[in-house]
Design a protein around this motif. Structure first.
Motif, PDB file in Angstrom:
ATOM      1  N   ILE A  13      12.947  -9.331  13.112  1.00 48.43           N
ATOM      2  CA  ILE A  13      12.391  -8.399  12.127  1.00 48.43           C
ATOM      3  C   ILE A  13      11.578  -9.211  11.126  1.00 48.43           C
ATOM      4  CG2 ILE A  13      12.929  -6.749  10.305  1.00 48.43           C
ATOM      5  CD1 ILE A  13      15.517  -6.135  11.896  1.00 48.43           C
ATOM      6  N   LEU A  14      10.308  -8.894  11.023  1.00 48.90           N
ATOM      7  CA  LEU A  14       9.442  -9.650  10.113  1.00 48.90           C
ATOM      8  C   LEU A  14       9.466  -9.046   8.711  1.00 48.90           C
ATOM      9  CD1 LEU A  14       6.113 -10.530  11.965  1.00 48.90           C
ATOM     10  CD2 LEU A  14       7.977 -12.055  11.314  1.00 48.90           C
ATOM     11  N   ILE A  15       9.382  -7.712   8.644  1.00 49.64           N
ATOM     12  CA  ILE A  15       9.329  -7.034   7.339  1.00 49.64           C
ATOM     13  C   ILE A  15      10.242  -5.809   7.397  1.00 49.64           C
ATOM     14  CG2 ILE A  15       7.816  -6.049   5.585  1.00 49.64           C
ATOM     15  CD1 ILE A  15       5.458  -7.418   7.087  1.00 49.64           C
ATOM     16  N   THR A  16      11.216  -5.765   6.534  1.00 51.88           N
ATOM     17  CA  THR A  16      12.165  -4.649   6.527  1.00 51.88           C
ATOM     18  C   THR A  16      11.527  -3.398   5.930  1.00 51.88           C
ATOM     19  OG1 THR A  16      12.986  -5.175   4.325  1.00 51.88           O
ATOM     20  CG2 THR A  16      14.110  -6.242   6.195  1.00 51.88           C
ATOM     21  N   ARG A  17      12.177  -2.263   6.165  1.00 54.78           N
ATOM     22  CA  ARG A  17      11.639  -1.021   5.598  1.00 54.78           C
ATOM     23  C   ARG A  17      11.696  -1.052   4.073  1.00 54.78           C
ATOM     24  NH1 ARG A  17      15.393   3.967   7.209  1.00 54.78           N
ATOM     25  NH2 ARG A  17      13.783   4.968   5.972  1.00 54.78           N
ATOM     26  N   GLU A  18      12.689  -1.736   3.528  1.00 53.89           N
ATOM     27  CA  GLU A  18      12.791  -1.848   2.060  1.00 53.89           C
ATOM     28  C   GLU A  18      11.622  -2.659   1.501  1.00 53.89           C
ATOM     29  OE1 GLU A  18      15.353  -2.594   4.140  1.00 53.89           O
ATOM     30  OE2 GLU A  18      16.698  -0.910   3.742  1.00 53.89           O
ATOM     31  N   ALA A  19      11.285  -3.737   2.207  1.00 55.16           N
ATOM     32  CA  ALA A  19      10.175  -4.592   1.749  1.00 55.16           C
ATOM     33  C   ALA A  19       8.841  -3.840   1.850  1.00 55.16           C
ATOM     34  CB  ALA A  19      10.124  -5.879   2.560  1.00 55.16           C
ATOM     35  N   ILE A  20       8.672  -3.062   2.905  1.00 58.07           N
ATOM     36  CA  ILE A  20       7.453  -2.249   3.044  1.00 58.07           C
ATOM     37  C   ILE A  20       7.361  -1.264   1.892  1.00 58.07           C
ATOM     38  CG2 ILE A  20       6.272  -0.490   4.428  1.00 58.07           C
ATOM     39  CD1 ILE A  20       7.537  -1.809   6.926  1.00 58.07           C
ATOM     40  N   ASP A  21       8.466  -0.581   1.629  1.00 63.98           N
ATOM     41  CA  ASP A  21       8.495   0.423   0.573  1.00 63.98           C
ATOM     42  C   ASP A  21       8.170  -0.191  -0.793  1.00 63.98           C
ATOM     43  OD1 ASP A  21       9.114   3.170  -0.340  1.00 63.98           O
ATOM     44  OD2 ASP A  21      10.718   2.143  -1.420  1.00 63.98           O
ATOM     45  N   ALA A  22       8.791  -1.345  -1.080  1.00 61.11           N
ATOM     46  CA  ALA A  22       8.568  -1.994  -2.379  1.00 61.11           C
ATOM     47  C   ALA A  22       7.108  -2.413  -2.535  1.00 61.11           C
ATOM     48  CB  ALA A  22       9.492  -3.209  -2.509  1.00 61.11           C
ATOM     49  N   ARG A  23       6.524  -2.956  -1.468  1.00 56.86           N
ATOM     50  CA  ARG A  23       5.132  -3.413  -1.537  1.00 56.86           C
ATOM     51  C   ARG A  23       4.177  -2.222  -1.694  1.00 56.86           C
ATOM     52  NH1 ARG A  23       1.986  -5.894  -3.606  1.00 56.86           N
ATOM     53  NH2 ARG A  23       0.231  -6.976  -2.657  1.00 56.86           N
ATOM     54  N   LEU A  24       4.456  -1.136  -0.974  1.00 57.33           N
ATOM     55  CA  LEU A  24       3.593   0.046  -1.088  1.00 57.33           C
ATOM     56  C   LEU A  24       3.629   0.623  -2.496  1.00 57.33           C
ATOM     57  CD1 LEU A  24       4.035   2.007   2.294  1.00 57.33           C
ATOM     58  CD2 LEU A  24       2.147   0.522   1.579  1.00 57.33           C
ATOM     59  N   ARG A  25       4.795   0.551  -3.138  1.00 63.50           N
ATOM     60  CA  ARG A  25       4.893   1.030  -4.523  1.00 63.50           C
ATOM     61  C   ARG A  25       4.009   0.214  -5.453  1.00 63.50           C
ATOM     62  NH1 ARG A  25       8.901   4.818  -5.254  1.00 63.50           N
ATOM     63  NH2 ARG A  25      10.028   5.084  -3.292  1.00 63.50           N
ATOM     64  N   VAL A 157       3.066  -7.729  16.854  1.00 64.30           N
ATOM     65  CA  VAL A 157       4.138  -7.017  16.155  1.00 64.30           C
ATOM     66  C   VAL A 157       4.078  -5.520  16.469  1.00 64.30           C
ATOM     67  CG1 VAL A 157       4.293  -8.687  14.269  1.00 64.30           C
ATOM     68  CG2 VAL A 157       2.706  -6.763  14.071  1.00 64.30           C
ATOM     69  N   VAL A 158       5.212  -4.877  16.294  1.00 62.75           N
ATOM     70  CA  VAL A 158       5.295  -3.426  16.510  1.00 62.75           C
ATOM     71  C   VAL A 158       6.057  -2.787  15.354  1.00 62.75           C
ATOM     72  CG1 VAL A 158       5.212  -3.535  19.041  1.00 62.75           C
ATOM     73  CG2 VAL A 158       7.439  -3.622  17.861  1.00 62.75           C
ATOM     74  N   CYS A 173      10.532  -0.485  10.661  1.00 58.46           N
ATOM     75  CA  CYS A 173      10.180  -1.779  10.062  1.00 58.46           C
ATOM     76  C   CYS A 173       9.135  -2.450  10.946  1.00 58.46           C
ATOM     77  CB  CYS A 173      11.425  -2.654   9.973  1.00 58.46           C
ATOM     78  SG  CYS A 173      12.130  -3.012  11.598  1.00 58.46           S
ATOM     79  N   ILE A 174       8.701  -3.646  10.546  1.00 56.18           N
ATOM     80  CA  ILE A 174       7.757  -4.425  11.368  1.00 56.18           C
ATOM     81  C   ILE A 174       8.535  -5.534  12.063  1.00 56.18           C
ATOM     82  CG2 ILE A 174       5.738  -5.936  11.344  1.00 56.18           C
ATOM     83  CD1 ILE A 174       4.929  -3.161  10.582  1.00 56.18           C
ATOM     84  N   ALA A 175       8.391  -5.604  13.380  1.00 57.00           N
ATOM     85  CA  ALA A 175       9.158  -6.595  14.144  1.00 57.00           C
ATOM     86  C   ALA A 175       8.291  -7.295  15.177  1.00 57.00           C
ATOM     87  CB  ALA A 175      10.331  -5.912  14.836  1.00 57.00           C
ATOM     88  N   ARG A 176       8.713  -8.501  15.510  1.00 60.54           N
ATOM     89  CA  ARG A 176       8.072  -9.234  16.602  1.00 60.54           C
ATOM     90  C   ARG A 176       8.739  -8.798  17.896  1.00 60.54           C
ATOM     91  NH1 ARG A 176       8.504 -14.348  18.135  1.00 60.54           N
ATOM     92  NH2 ARG A 176      10.189 -14.800  16.673  1.00 60.54           N
ATOM     93  N   LEU A 177       7.923  -8.567  18.908  1.00 59.53           N
ATOM     94  CA  LEU A 177       8.426  -8.076  20.179  1.00 59.53           C
ATOM     95  C   LEU A 177       9.005  -9.228  20.997  1.00 59.53           C
ATOM     96  CD1 LEU A 177       8.337  -5.189  21.276  1.00 59.53           C
ATOM     97  CD2 LEU A 177       6.180  -5.779  22.406  1.00 59.53           C
ATOM     98  N   ALA A 178      10.114  -8.980  21.688  1.00 58.38           N
ATOM     99  CA  ALA A 178      10.670  -9.991  22.588  1.00 58.38           C
ATOM    100  C   ALA A 178       9.727 -10.191  23.773  1.00 58.38           C
ATOM    101  CB  ALA A 178      12.052  -9.567  23.066  1.00 58.38           C
ATOM    102  N   PRO A 179       9.501 -11.442  24.179  1.00 58.78           N
ATOM    103  CA  PRO A 179       8.522 -11.728  25.247  1.00 58.78           C
ATOM    104  C   PRO A 179       8.779 -10.950  26.535  1.00 58.78           C
ATOM    105  CG  PRO A 179       9.232 -13.775  24.207  1.00 58.78           C
ATOM    106  CD  PRO A 179      10.077 -12.680  23.604  1.00 58.78           C
TER     107      PRO A 179
END
Ligand code: IMP
Ligand code: MG
Length: 185
Positions: A13-25, A157-158, A173-179
């Motif tokens: 997981i690169l960016i959690t939903r909480e981190a996305i929410d905080a940045r968007l605010r 990322v997805v 959230c934003i995550a790196r995909l498994a190969p």
């Protein structure tokens, strides 16, 4: 959809939903200051920008309208060529309006470069770009980004609107995909 629902398919997981929410605010607060006393037209590119558009727009106090474009870029596989075709144009005239393009991710920047050039010919009063994510490659194309969520490494990322083969857009959230997911495709 939560990361635990797709455990084996995600590497990290690169960016959690909480981190996305905080940045968007933070970004929304800045946009409200910058556009005080004006009306905004938010322009999203389908389908990737759906989530960031929905969440960012609801955090804004500035009066606004939403519009969408659908485009397809000709290119082999994952890389874009910069040759773009409009599948669905905007419903609105943008002449004289304050336009903010809302993007999910800028990779090479070729798609956005085309979009800015195309919208730039339509006489908007102002034209700015907000993107949730930006990859290092885009720096080479000198794309000007006025509002940036996060700089990320050059990995696929997805989540949060971004897909692999139309999957994972609804991951929260934003995550790196498994190969193993993209190997052999
Ligand atoms: P660009 O023209 O190279 O900037 O490509 C931008 C488009 O490529 C985005 O709108 C996405 O649809 C897609 N894209 C680029 N990187 C990723 C990624 O890591 N995951 C999913 N889609 C991506
Ligand atoms: Mg895509």
């Amino acid at each position: 959809m939560d990361p635990s629902d797709v455990d084996g398919d995600l590497a990290e997981i690169l960016i959690t939903r909480e981190a996305i929410d905080a940045r968007l605010r933070e970004i929304a607060a800045q946009i409200d200051v910058d556009y005080a006393g004006r009306d905004l037209l938010l322009v999203g590119v389908l389908k990737g920008a759906v989530m960031v558009m929905a969440d960012l727009s609801r955090l804004l106090a500035t009066p606004l309208a939403l519009d969408w474009m659908a485009i397809s870029s000709y290119g082999s596989g994952a890389s874009s060529s910069g040759i773009v075709r409009i599948l669905k144009d905007l419903d609105s005239e943008i002449s004289g309006r304050d336009v903010l393009v809302v993007e999910d991710i800028i990779d090479s920047g070729l798609t956005l470069e085309w979009l800015i050039r195309t919208l730039g010919k339509r006489g908007a009063a102002s034209l700015r770009v907000m993107t949730l994510l930006r990859k290092p490659e885009s720096v080479r194309n000198e794309i000007e980004v006025h509002y940036l969520g996060f700089d990320i490494p050059d990995d696929f990322v997805v989540g949060y609107g971004l897909d692999f083969d139309e999957r994972f857009r609804n991951l929260n959230c934003i995550a790196r995909l498994a190969p193993h997911v993209y190997e052999g495709s």
